[in-house]
Design a protein around this motif. Structure first.
Motif, PDB file in Angstrom:
ATOM      1  N   VAL A  57      63.575  -4.619 -15.318  1.00 40.09           N
ATOM      2  CA  VAL A  57      62.713  -4.763 -14.134  1.00 40.09           C
ATOM      3  C   VAL A  57      62.581  -6.248 -13.773  1.00 40.09           C
ATOM      4  N   GLY A  58      62.022  -6.510 -12.611  1.00 41.13           N
ATOM      5  CA  GLY A  58      61.935  -7.892 -12.126  1.00 41.13           C
ATOM      6  C   GLY A  58      60.903  -8.729 -12.880  1.00 41.13           C
ATOM      7  N   THR A  59      61.180 -10.029 -12.948  1.00 42.72           N
ATOM      8  CA  THR A  59      60.213 -10.970 -13.534  1.00 42.72           C
ATOM      9  C   THR A  59      60.032 -12.116 -12.534  1.00 42.72           C
ATOM     10  N   SER A  76      66.105  -7.962 -18.635  1.00 42.69           N
ATOM     11  CA  SER A  76      65.526  -8.952 -17.719  1.00 42.69           C
ATOM     12  C   SER A  76      65.448 -10.295 -18.431  1.00 42.69           C
ATOM     13  N   THR A  77      65.446 -11.374 -17.628  1.00 39.36           N
ATOM     14  CA  THR A  77      65.305 -12.713 -18.213  1.00 39.36           C
ATOM     15  C   THR A  77      63.835 -12.936 -18.547  1.00 39.36           C
ATOM     16  N   VAL A  78      63.557 -13.090 -19.836  1.00 43.08           N
ATOM     17  CA  VAL A  78      62.151 -13.200 -20.247  1.00 43.08           C
ATOM     18  C   VAL A  78      61.945 -14.394 -21.180  1.00 43.08           C
ATOM     19  N   PRO A  79      60.792 -15.034 -21.100  1.00 41.39           N
ATOM     20  CA  PRO A  79      60.532 -16.180 -21.967  1.00 41.39           C
ATOM     21  C   PRO A  79      60.563 -15.797 -23.445  1.00 41.39           C
ATOM     22  N   PRO A 128      70.462 -10.154 -23.024  1.00 37.79           N
ATOM     23  CA  PRO A 128      70.431 -10.718 -21.671  1.00 37.79           C
ATOM     24  C   PRO A 128      71.705 -10.467 -20.892  1.00 37.79           C
ATOM     25  N   GLU A 129      71.529 -10.414 -19.572  1.00 41.46           N
ATOM     26  CA  GLU A 129      72.645 -10.131 -18.672  1.00 41.46           C
ATOM     27  C   GLU A 129      73.049 -11.417 -17.955  1.00 41.46           C
ATOM     28  N   PHE A 130      74.344 -11.644 -17.832  1.00 35.82           N
ATOM     29  CA  PHE A 130      74.806 -12.897 -17.208  1.00 35.82           C
ATOM     30  C   PHE A 130      75.565 -12.648 -15.905  1.00 35.82           C
ATOM     31  N   LEU A 131      75.473 -11.439 -15.356  1.00 35.09           N
ATOM     32  CA  LEU A 131      76.289 -11.115 -14.176  1.00 35.09           C
ATOM     33  C   LEU A 131      75.913 -11.963 -12.967  1.00 35.09           C
TER      34      LEU A 131
END
Ligand code: UDX
Length: 430
Positions: free
Chosen positions: A84-86, A120-123, A150-153
């Motif tokens: 989901v979005g961050t 999602s990119t998370v701290p 993590p996803e790097f697309l």
């Protein structure tokens, strides 16, 4: 394997459809009925080349399923990916409320051993907080581990990047979870980085911060080249030929935008601040990026003899990069709003982003094609390097414009040729 993705944005939907295409049974959970109903029919909410085909194919093959209901998907899944979005908060910090909300929601449906992984990119520390939330709400028998994958697309090449990534990063403190995730990713080529959760979370931020740094470095060299008479593009080309540096992400221009780089450098700055580290380098990266956008406005003023008042400006390209309709943090927003504030009238054209742009950019005219946009314009600005702008018949364009000025924010034209046609031309760094 049966797996679930929570979220159907660029990351969730693309990754889910690639795993379905590899033969897995994949559930995608959303929270908007209308979008889920469309997805069930293979109608996708975003523009991404190749995505609709792969979704449709796997819907037909009954390998990908869409639902609003956690109970359809979670009990039978071996792995659940949170995608989901961050979005950034006012202070730059990543807003993790949706992540924690979905973590709480999935708990009652855990059945047997499940890996809960964040895409999602998370701290750093977020996956551990997810673990605490699940432990707090879970029934005695629920057996789970958390992980960070993590996803790097990149948007525009998302399917390719997911099928053939440079690396697959799997961060978890559990051998059982690691084995399961390695098995799931097995058909995907790429170097595997197996590590702990905190490291995996940091890798994503570090990668995006470095990409942003490369671009801002290129923009700084471009500015300095303009002042010294050096050809900035040649300089950067030569610099990139050093294998230790590499040639990608060294293109100067109107600055970087998108859903990741601007947000992630702000989030990393916020992480640094909380951790007591002054990440001065990254602050400069952000500053240089803003200057790159503003540079397009100053160049426009220079070509229009100092004033934009009542000038008609054609802007080609609105999305933050080609092959996407994504307008999030697009440099076009900053550039166009500055031009409007300086009194200019904007006629814009973008092959796919105009609908999204219309929700953000007010007081501009959208054109049906490049020709309509340049009609009676005093200046043409290129902000996104869509392929269809590269071969634009400039001799035709010349007949339609009122004044022959071009600011090429993505360096797509040959300055010599364009000047020979009679245009006044300014690129970036040349
Ligand atoms: C980025 C990362 O590349 C990806 O790994 C991560 O998962 C998500 O963030 P994306 O936002 O899709 O991907 O776009 P990217 O191709 O990285 O471009 C970002 C921005 O940088 C664009 O606005 C682009 O125009 C700009 N850019 C890129 C430059 O200005 N110069 C360059 O040399 C490269």
């Amino acid at each position: 394997m049966t797996i679930t993705f929570i979220g159907h944005g660029y990351v969730g939907l693309v990754t889910a459809s690639v795993f379905a295409d590899l033969g897995n049974t994949v559930w995608v959970i959303g929270h908007t009925k209308e979008k889920i109903e469309k997805l069930k029919r293979g109608i996708i909410p975003i523009y991404e080349p190749g995505l609709e085909e792969i979704v449709k194919k796997n819907v037909r093959a009954k390998r990908i399923f869409f639902t609003l209901d956690y109970r359809d998907a979670i009990p039978e899944s071996s792995a659940v990916f949170i995608a989901v979005g961050t979005p950034p908060k006012e202070n730059g910090e990543a807003d993790l409320s949706t992540i924690f909300e979905v973590a709480k929601k999935l708990v009652p449906y855990l059945n047997g051993y499940t890996v809960i992984a964040t895409k999602s990119t998370v701290p750093v520390g977020t996956s551990q907080r997810i673990k605490e939330i699940i432990n707090q709400y879970k029934a005695q028998k629920a057996d789970f581990d958390v992980a960070s994958v993590p996803e790097f697309l990149r948007e525009g090449q998302a399917i390719y990047d997911t099928q053939s990534p440079d690396r697959v990063v799997i961060g978890t403190d559990s051998k059982k979870a690691e084995d399961l995730l390695v098995e799931l990713h097995e058909p995907i080529d790429g170097k595997y980085v197996l590590t702990n959760i905190e490291t995996a979370e940091m890798i994503k931020y570090a990668a995006n911060a470095f990409l942003a740094t490369k671009i801002s470095f290129a923009n700084s060299i471009a500015s300095l080249s303009e002042l010294t008479g050096a050809d900035g593009l040649k300089v950067l080309e030569a610099v990139g030929l050093d294998k230790r540096i590499g040639s990608s992400f060294l293109s100067p221009g109107a600055g970087f935008g998108g859903s990741c780089l601007p947000k992630d450098i702000k989030a990393l700055l916020s992480i640094a601040k909380t951790s007591g580290y002054d990440f001065g380098l990254l602050k400069e990266v952000d500053k240089v990026n803003n200057q790159a956008m503003k540079g397009i406005v100053s160049k426009s003023k220079r070509l229009l003899e100092g004033s934009l008042e009542n000038k008609t400006i054609a802007v080609l390209g609105l999305s933050f990069k080609p092959d996407t309709d994504d307008m999030r943090d697009a440099p076009s927003i900053v550039v166009i709003n500055s031009l409007i504030r300086a009194g200019a009238m904007i006629k814009a054209y973008d092959p796919v982003a105009m609908e999204n742009a219309g929700k953000i950019l007010k007081g501009i005219t959208f054109s049906k094609d490049c020709y309509q946009a340049v009609e009676d314009a005093d200046l043409l600005i290129i902000l996104t390097e869509w392929n269809e702008f590269r071969q634009l018949p400039l001799l035709e364009i010349k007949k339609l414009m009122r004044k022959l000025n071009i600011v090429d924010g993505r360096n797509i034209y040959d300055p010599k040729k364009v000047r020979e046609m009679g245009f006044s031309y300014l690129g970036v760094g040349r």
